[in-house]
Design an enzyme around this catalytic site. Sequence first.
Site, PDB file in Angstrom:
ATOM      1  CE  LYS A   1      -2.182  -1.096   4.008  1.00 48.87           C
ATOM      2  NZ  LYS A   1      -1.358  -2.030   4.354  1.00 48.87           N
TER       3      LYS A   1
ATOM      4  NE  ARG B   1       7.623  -2.294   5.895  1.00 52.58           N
ATOM      5  CZ  ARG B   1       6.352  -2.365   6.681  1.00 52.58           C
ATOM      6  NH1 ARG B   1       5.244  -1.812   5.515  1.00 52.58           N
ATOM      7  NH2 ARG B   1       5.875  -2.459   7.470  1.00 52.58           N
TER       8      ARG B   1
ATOM      9  NE  ARG C   1       6.917  -0.474  10.738  1.00 55.51           N
ATOM     10  CZ  ARG C   1       5.366  -0.007   9.672  1.00 55.51           C
ATOM     11  NH1 ARG C   1       5.652   0.072   8.800  1.00 55.51           N
ATOM     12  NH2 ARG C   1       4.206  -0.726  10.465  1.00 55.51           N
TER      13      ARG C   1
ATOM     14  NE  ARG D   1       1.870  -4.913  11.603  1.00 54.97           N
ATOM     15  CZ  ARG D   1       3.688  -5.162  10.758  1.00 54.97           C
ATOM     16  NH1 ARG D   1       4.753  -4.751  10.859  1.00 54.97           N
ATOM     17  NH2 ARG D   1       2.997  -3.909   9.657  1.00 54.97           N
TER      18      ARG D   1
ATOM     19  NE  ARG E   1      -3.991  -1.168   9.996  1.00 57.03           N
ATOM     20  CZ  ARG E   1      -2.949  -0.835   9.410  1.00 57.03           C
ATOM     21  NH1 ARG E   1      -2.812   0.700   8.811  1.00 57.03           N
ATOM     22  NH2 ARG E   1      -1.753  -1.523   9.635  1.00 57.03           N
TER      23      ARG E   1
HETATM   24  P1  ADP Z   1       2.769  -1.382   3.116  1.00 57.08           P
HETATM   25  O1  ADP Z   1       2.702  -0.291   3.263  1.00 57.08           O
HETATM   26  O2  ADP Z   1       1.759  -2.666   2.585  1.00 57.08           O
HETATM   27  O3  ADP Z   1       2.923  -2.469   4.492  1.00 57.08           O
HETATM   28  P2  ADP Z   1       4.760  -2.098   1.721  1.00 57.08           P
HETATM   29  O4  ADP Z   1       4.713  -0.631   0.443  1.00 57.08           O
HETATM   30  O5  ADP Z   1       5.426  -0.878   3.300  1.00 57.08           O
HETATM   31  O6  ADP Z   1       3.315  -2.849   2.392  1.00 57.08           O
HETATM   32  O7  ADP Z   1       6.176  -2.742   1.549  1.00 57.08           O
HETATM   33  C1  ADP Z   1       5.527  -3.932   1.925  1.00 57.08           C
HETATM   34  C2  ADP Z   1       7.858  -4.879   1.611  1.00 57.08           C
HETATM   35  O8  ADP Z   1       7.462  -4.868   0.775  1.00 57.08           O
HETATM   36  C3  ADP Z   1       8.416  -3.060   1.082  1.00 57.08           C
HETATM   37  O9  ADP Z   1       9.695  -3.364   1.674  1.00 57.08           O
HETATM   38  C4  ADP Z   1       8.710  -3.152  -0.317  1.00 57.08           C
HETATM   39  O10 ADP Z   1       9.952  -2.446  -0.143  1.00 57.08           O
HETATM   40  C5  ADP Z   1       8.052  -4.874  -0.558  1.00 57.08           C
HETATM   41  N1  ADP Z   1       7.180  -4.178  -1.446  1.00 57.08           N
HETATM   42  C6  ADP Z   1       6.269  -3.917  -1.823  1.00 57.08           C
HETATM   43  N2  ADP Z   1       5.832  -4.040  -3.118  1.00 57.08           N
HETATM   44  C7  ADP Z   1       6.490  -5.234  -3.270  1.00 57.08           C
HETATM   45  C8  ADP Z   1       6.374  -5.098  -4.369  1.00 57.08           C
HETATM   46  N3  ADP Z   1       5.335  -5.569  -5.793  1.00 57.08           N
HETATM   47  N4  ADP Z   1       7.375  -6.533  -4.821  1.00 57.08           N
HETATM   48  C9  ADP Z   1       8.235  -7.107  -3.788  1.00 57.08           C
HETATM   49  N5  ADP Z   1       8.160  -6.765  -3.104  1.00 57.08           N
HETATM   50  C10 ADP Z   1       7.405  -4.967  -2.791  1.00 57.08           C
HETATM   51  P1  AMP Z   2       0.779   0.282   8.851  1.00 55.97           P
HETATM   52  O1  AMP Z   2       2.357   1.513   9.386  1.00 55.97           O
HETATM   53  O2  AMP Z   2      -0.020   1.061   8.048  1.00 55.97           O
HETATM   54  O3  AMP Z   2       1.821  -0.786   8.900  1.00 55.97           O
HETATM   55  O4  AMP Z   2       0.694   0.811  10.490  1.00 55.97           O
HETATM   56  C1  AMP Z   2       1.423   0.435  11.752  1.00 55.97           C
HETATM   57  C2  AMP Z   2       0.507  -0.072  13.074  1.00 55.97           C
HETATM   58  O5  AMP Z   2      -0.157   1.659  13.301  1.00 55.97           O
HETATM   59  C3  AMP Z   2      -0.465  -0.956  13.195  1.00 55.97           C
HETATM   60  O6  AMP Z   2       0.242  -1.875  13.180  1.00 55.97           O
HETATM   61  C4  AMP Z   2      -1.245  -0.291  13.710  1.00 55.97           C
HETATM   62  O7  AMP Z   2      -0.672  -0.303  15.603  1.00 55.97           O
HETATM   63  C5  AMP Z   2      -1.086   0.946  13.892  1.00 55.97           C
HETATM   64  N1  AMP Z   2      -2.309   1.641  12.951  1.00 55.97           N
HETATM   65  C6  AMP Z   2      -1.521   2.303  11.754  1.00 55.97           C
HETATM   66  N2  AMP Z   2      -3.402   2.873  11.017  1.00 55.97           N
HETATM   67  C7  AMP Z   2      -4.080   2.752  12.438  1.00 55.97           C
HETATM   68  C8  AMP Z   2      -5.465   2.343  11.957  1.00 55.97           C
HETATM   69  N3  AMP Z   2      -6.299   2.777  11.092  1.00 55.97           N
HETATM   70  N4  AMP Z   2      -6.360   1.862  12.870  1.00 55.97           N
HETATM   71  C9  AMP Z   2      -5.541   1.495  14.359  1.00 55.97           C
HETATM   72  N5  AMP Z   2      -4.263   1.088  14.573  1.00 55.97           N
HETATM   73  C10 AMP Z   2      -3.625   1.513  12.730  1.00 55.97           C
END
Ligand code: ADP
Ligand code: AMP
Length: 214
Positions: A13, A127, A160, A171, A88
Amino acid sequence: MRLIFVGPPGAGKGTQASRLSAERGITQVSTGDALRQAVKAGTKMGIKAKAFMDAGQLVPDEVVIGIVREKLGSDACRDGFILDGFPRNTGQAEALGAILQDFSAPVDRVVAFTVDDEALVARLSGRRTCPSCHAMFHIAYAAPKQGGVCDRCGGALVQRDDDHEDVIRKRLAVYAAETRPLLEYYEDRGLLTQVPAEGSVDDVYSALLKAVAG
Ligand code: ADP
Ligand code: AMP
Protein backbone atom coordinates in the site's frame (compact mmCIF):
# COMPACT_ATOMS: atom_id res chain seq x y z
CA MET A 1 -9.21 11.63 -6.91
CA ARG A 2 -10.19 10.30 -3.47
CA LEU A 3 -8.91 6.79 -2.87
CA ILE A 4 -8.71 4.28 -0.06
CA PHE A 5 -6.01 1.60 -0.13
CA VAL A 6 -6.85 -1.53 1.87
CA GLY A 7 -4.76 -4.66 2.25
CA PRO A 8 -2.78 -6.69 4.73
CA PRO A 9 0.46 -5.31 6.15
CA GLY A 10 3.16 -5.72 3.51
CA ALA A 11 0.77 -5.78 0.54
CA GLY A 12 2.52 -2.72 -0.90
CA LYS A 13 0.00 0.00 0.00
CA GLY A 14 2.70 2.48 1.01
CA THR A 15 4.91 1.68 -1.99
CA GLN A 16 2.06 2.13 -4.47
CA ALA A 17 0.57 5.15 -2.68
CA SER A 18 3.85 7.02 -2.66
CA ARG A 19 4.37 6.36 -6.39
CA LEU A 20 0.84 7.42 -7.33
CA SER A 21 1.19 10.45 -5.07
CA ALA A 22 4.48 11.47 -6.70
CA GLU A 23 3.23 10.93 -10.27
CA ARG A 24 -0.25 12.43 -9.90
CA GLY A 25 0.28 14.97 -7.13
CA ILE A 26 -2.33 13.39 -4.85
CA THR A 27 -1.67 13.68 -1.11
CA GLN A 28 -0.87 10.40 0.65
CA VAL A 29 -2.33 10.08 4.14
CA SER A 30 -0.75 7.21 6.08
CA THR A 31 -2.02 6.71 9.61
CA GLY A 32 0.95 4.41 10.31
CA ASP A 33 3.41 7.19 9.32
CA ALA A 34 1.49 9.77 11.39
CA LEU A 35 1.58 7.47 14.42
CA ARG A 36 5.31 6.75 14.00
CA GLN A 37 5.97 10.49 13.83
CA ALA A 38 4.03 10.95 17.09
CA VAL A 39 6.05 8.12 18.68
CA LYS A 40 9.31 9.71 17.52
CA ALA A 41 8.26 13.13 18.83
CA GLY A 42 7.33 11.57 22.18
CA THR A 43 3.87 13.17 22.27
CA LYS A 44 1.21 11.90 24.68
CA MET A 45 -0.57 10.28 21.74
CA GLY A 46 2.67 8.69 20.54
CA ILE A 47 3.44 7.21 23.95
CA LYS A 48 -0.06 5.72 24.13
CA ALA A 49 0.07 4.39 20.54
CA LYS A 50 3.51 2.76 20.81
CA ALA A 51 2.38 -0.07 23.10
CA PHE A 52 -0.37 -1.09 20.66
CA MET A 53 1.92 -0.82 17.63
CA ASP A 54 4.72 -2.88 19.21
CA ALA A 55 2.18 -5.58 20.06
CA GLY A 56 0.84 -5.66 16.48
CA GLN A 57 -2.57 -4.43 17.60
CA LEU A 58 -4.72 -1.62 16.27
CA VAL A 59 -4.36 1.72 18.01
CA PRO A 60 -7.73 2.80 19.54
CA ASP A 61 -10.20 4.17 16.99
CA GLU A 62 -10.56 7.63 18.57
CA VAL A 63 -6.82 8.27 18.13
CA VAL A 64 -6.64 7.39 14.42
CA ILE A 65 -10.00 8.94 13.57
CA GLY A 66 -8.76 12.21 15.11
CA ILE A 67 -5.62 12.09 12.95
CA VAL A 68 -7.61 11.43 9.78
CA ARG A 69 -10.20 14.12 10.47
CA GLU A 70 -7.41 16.69 10.87
CA LYS A 71 -5.49 15.58 7.74
CA LEU A 72 -8.54 15.38 5.48
CA GLY A 73 -9.57 18.86 6.57
CA SER A 74 -6.21 20.32 5.54
CA ASP A 75 -5.57 22.25 2.31
CA ALA A 76 -3.29 19.47 1.06
CA CYS A 77 -6.29 17.13 0.79
CA ARG A 78 -8.73 19.57 -0.77
CA ASP A 79 -8.18 18.21 -4.30
CA GLY A 80 -7.97 14.56 -3.30
CA PHE A 81 -6.14 12.04 -1.18
CA ILE A 82 -4.94 8.46 -0.93
CA LEU A 83 -5.80 6.96 2.45
CA ASP A 84 -3.10 4.36 3.14
CA GLY A 85 -3.88 2.11 6.12
CA PHE A 86 -7.18 3.68 7.15
CA PRO A 87 -9.88 2.56 7.75
CA ARG A 88 -8.91 -0.76 9.36
CA ASN A 89 -12.26 -1.81 10.87
CA THR A 90 -15.92 -1.09 10.24
CA GLY A 91 -16.12 1.47 13.08
CA GLN A 92 -13.38 3.50 11.35
CA ALA A 93 -15.14 3.09 7.98
CA GLU A 94 -18.37 4.47 9.46
CA ALA A 95 -16.48 7.40 11.03
CA LEU A 96 -14.77 8.10 7.70
CA GLY A 97 -18.12 8.10 5.92
CA ALA A 98 -19.38 10.76 8.35
CA ILE A 99 -16.22 12.90 7.98
CA LEU A 100 -16.41 12.80 4.18
CA GLN A 101 -20.10 13.64 4.26
CA ASP A 102 -19.23 16.73 6.34
CA PHE A 103 -16.67 17.69 3.67
CA SER A 104 -19.01 16.73 0.75
CA ALA A 105 -16.14 14.62 -0.56
CA PRO A 106 -17.23 11.07 -1.43
CA VAL A 107 -14.66 8.35 -2.05
CA ASP A 108 -14.13 7.47 -5.73
CA ARG A 109 -12.65 4.00 -5.30
CA VAL A 110 -11.43 1.55 -2.69
CA VAL A 111 -8.48 -0.51 -3.93
CA ALA A 112 -7.85 -3.80 -2.11
CA PHE A 113 -4.36 -5.25 -2.64
CA THR A 114 -4.24 -9.03 -2.22
CA VAL A 115 -1.09 -11.05 -1.42
CA ASP A 116 -0.58 -14.52 0.07
CA ASP A 117 0.45 -14.60 3.79
CA GLU A 118 3.90 -16.20 3.34
CA ALA A 119 4.86 -13.61 0.73
CA LEU A 120 3.77 -10.91 3.21
CA VAL A 121 6.05 -12.30 5.92
CA ALA A 122 8.99 -12.27 3.46
CA ARG A 123 8.21 -8.69 2.40
CA LEU A 124 7.83 -7.35 5.93
CA SER A 125 10.80 -9.09 7.48
CA GLY A 126 13.04 -7.65 4.72
CA ARG A 127 11.55 -4.15 4.75
CA ARG A 128 13.89 -1.28 5.62
CA THR A 129 12.78 2.33 5.88
CA CYS A 130 14.45 5.69 6.07
CA PRO A 131 13.29 7.51 9.21
CA SER A 132 14.38 10.86 7.69
CA CYS A 133 12.64 10.89 4.29
CA HIS A 134 10.35 7.82 4.63
CA ALA A 135 11.76 6.10 1.52
CA MET A 136 11.08 2.38 1.48
CA PHE A 137 13.43 -0.49 0.60
CA HIS A 138 13.61 -4.27 0.80
CA ILE A 139 16.85 -6.14 1.40
CA ALA A 140 16.13 -8.46 -1.57
CA TYR A 141 13.30 -7.00 -3.70
CA ALA A 142 14.19 -3.29 -3.62
CA ALA A 143 17.72 -3.18 -2.23
CA PRO A 144 19.41 0.18 -1.64
CA LYS A 145 22.54 0.80 -3.75
CA GLN A 146 24.69 0.77 -0.62
CA GLY A 147 23.61 -1.58 2.21
CA GLY A 148 21.85 0.24 5.07
CA VAL A 149 21.99 3.66 3.41
CA CYS A 150 19.02 5.53 1.93
CA ASP A 151 19.41 6.13 -1.85
CA ARG A 152 17.34 9.29 -1.64
CA CYS A 153 18.79 11.22 1.31
CA GLY A 154 21.79 9.23 2.58
CA GLY A 155 20.13 8.53 5.96
CA ALA A 156 20.70 5.28 7.89
CA LEU A 157 17.98 2.70 7.13
CA VAL A 158 16.17 0.99 9.99
CA GLN A 159 14.00 -2.06 10.50
CA ARG A 160 10.67 -1.16 12.09
CA ASP A 161 10.09 -2.52 15.62
CA ASP A 162 6.92 -4.29 14.41
CA ASP A 163 8.62 -5.94 11.38
CA HIS A 164 9.85 -8.98 13.35
CA GLU A 165 8.20 -12.31 12.59
CA ASP A 166 6.23 -12.76 15.83
CA VAL A 167 4.66 -9.29 15.56
CA ILE A 168 4.14 -9.69 11.78
CA ARG A 169 2.06 -12.84 12.38
CA LYS A 170 0.01 -11.05 15.02
CA ARG A 171 -0.63 -8.15 12.59
CA LEU A 172 -1.75 -10.61 9.89
CA ALA A 173 -4.22 -12.18 12.36
CA VAL A 174 -5.54 -8.72 13.30
CA TYR A 175 -5.96 -7.93 9.60
CA ALA A 176 -7.94 -11.14 8.99
CA ALA A 177 -10.22 -10.58 11.97
CA GLU A 178 -10.78 -6.82 11.88
CA THR A 179 -9.85 -5.35 8.49
CA ARG A 180 -10.74 -8.02 5.91
CA PRO A 181 -14.51 -7.54 6.57
CA LEU A 182 -14.09 -4.09 5.00
CA LEU A 183 -13.78 -5.74 1.58
CA GLU A 184 -17.41 -6.84 1.81
CA TYR A 185 -18.39 -3.50 3.34
CA TYR A 186 -17.05 -1.57 0.34
CA GLU A 187 -18.10 -4.23 -2.20
CA ASP A 188 -21.69 -3.76 -0.94
CA ARG A 189 -21.33 -0.03 -1.63
CA GLY A 190 -20.07 -0.64 -5.18
CA LEU A 191 -16.66 0.93 -4.46
CA LEU A 192 -14.26 -2.02 -4.30
CA THR A 193 -11.69 -3.08 -6.90
CA GLN A 194 -9.33 -5.91 -6.00
CA VAL A 195 -5.77 -5.71 -7.33
CA PRO A 196 -3.66 -8.88 -7.12
CA ALA A 197 -0.37 -7.57 -5.70
CA GLU A 198 2.07 -10.49 -5.90
CA GLY A 199 3.85 -9.30 -9.04
CA SER A 200 6.60 -6.73 -9.33
CA VAL A 201 6.09 -3.16 -8.11
CA ASP A 202 5.74 -2.05 -11.77
CA ASP A 203 3.15 -4.72 -12.57
CA VAL A 204 1.09 -3.87 -9.50
CA TYR A 205 1.31 -0.17 -10.37
CA SER A 206 -0.03 -0.85 -13.90
CA ALA A 207 -2.94 -2.81 -12.42
CA LEU A 208 -3.56 0.02 -9.94
CA LEU A 209 -3.72 2.62 -12.74
CA LYS A 210 -6.33 0.50 -14.53
CA ALA A 211 -8.30 0.07 -11.30
CA VAL A 212 -8.54 3.81 -10.66
CA ALA A 213 -9.07 4.85 -14.29
CA GLY A 214 -12.66 3.64 -14.66
P1 ADP B 1 2.33 -1.85 3.26
O1 ADP B 1 2.33 -0.35 3.18
O2 ADP B 1 1.12 -2.46 2.60
O3 ADP B 1 2.54 -2.38 4.64
P2 ADP B 1 4.90 -1.62 1.89
O4 ADP B 1 4.58 -0.75 0.71
O5 ADP B 1 5.58 -0.99 3.05
O6 ADP B 1 3.55 -2.37 2.39
O7 ADP B 1 5.75 -2.86 1.35
C1 ADP B 1 6.28 -3.82 2.26
C2 ADP B 1 7.66 -4.29 1.78
O8 ADP B 1 7.50 -5.02 0.57
C3 ADP B 1 8.64 -3.15 1.49
O9 ADP B 1 9.94 -3.55 1.88
C4 ADP B 1 8.56 -2.98 -0.04
O10 ADP B 1 9.80 -2.53 -0.58
C5 ADP B 1 8.25 -4.41 -0.49
N1 ADP B 1 7.35 -4.45 -1.65
C6 ADP B 1 6.30 -3.63 -1.94
N2 ADP B 1 5.71 -4.00 -3.08
C7 ADP B 1 6.39 -5.10 -3.53
C8 ADP B 1 6.26 -5.97 -4.68
N3 ADP B 1 5.28 -5.76 -5.59
N4 ADP B 1 7.13 -6.98 -4.78
C9 ADP B 1 8.09 -7.19 -3.86
N5 ADP B 1 8.28 -6.43 -2.76
C10 ADP B 1 7.44 -5.39 -2.60
P1 AMP C 1 1.20 0.54 9.06
O1 AMP C 1 2.30 1.53 8.94
O2 AMP C 1 -0.02 0.89 8.23
O3 AMP C 1 1.68 -0.89 8.85
O4 AMP C 1 0.69 0.62 10.58
C1 AMP C 1 1.58 0.30 11.64
C2 AMP C 1 0.78 0.18 12.94
O5 AMP C 1 0.16 1.45 13.25
C3 AMP C 1 -0.38 -0.82 12.92
O6 AMP C 1 0.05 -2.15 13.21
C4 AMP C 1 -1.28 -0.26 14.05
O7 AMP C 1 -0.76 -0.56 15.33
C5 AMP C 1 -1.13 1.25 13.83
N1 AMP C 1 -2.16 1.76 12.87
C6 AMP C 1 -1.94 2.30 11.64
N2 AMP C 1 -3.11 2.65 11.07
C7 AMP C 1 -4.08 2.31 11.96
C8 AMP C 1 -5.50 2.38 11.94
N3 AMP C 1 -6.18 2.86 10.89
N4 AMP C 1 -6.17 1.92 13.03
C9 AMP C 1 -5.53 1.45 14.11
N5 AMP C 1 -4.20 1.32 14.18
C10 AMP C 1 -3.47 1.75 13.11
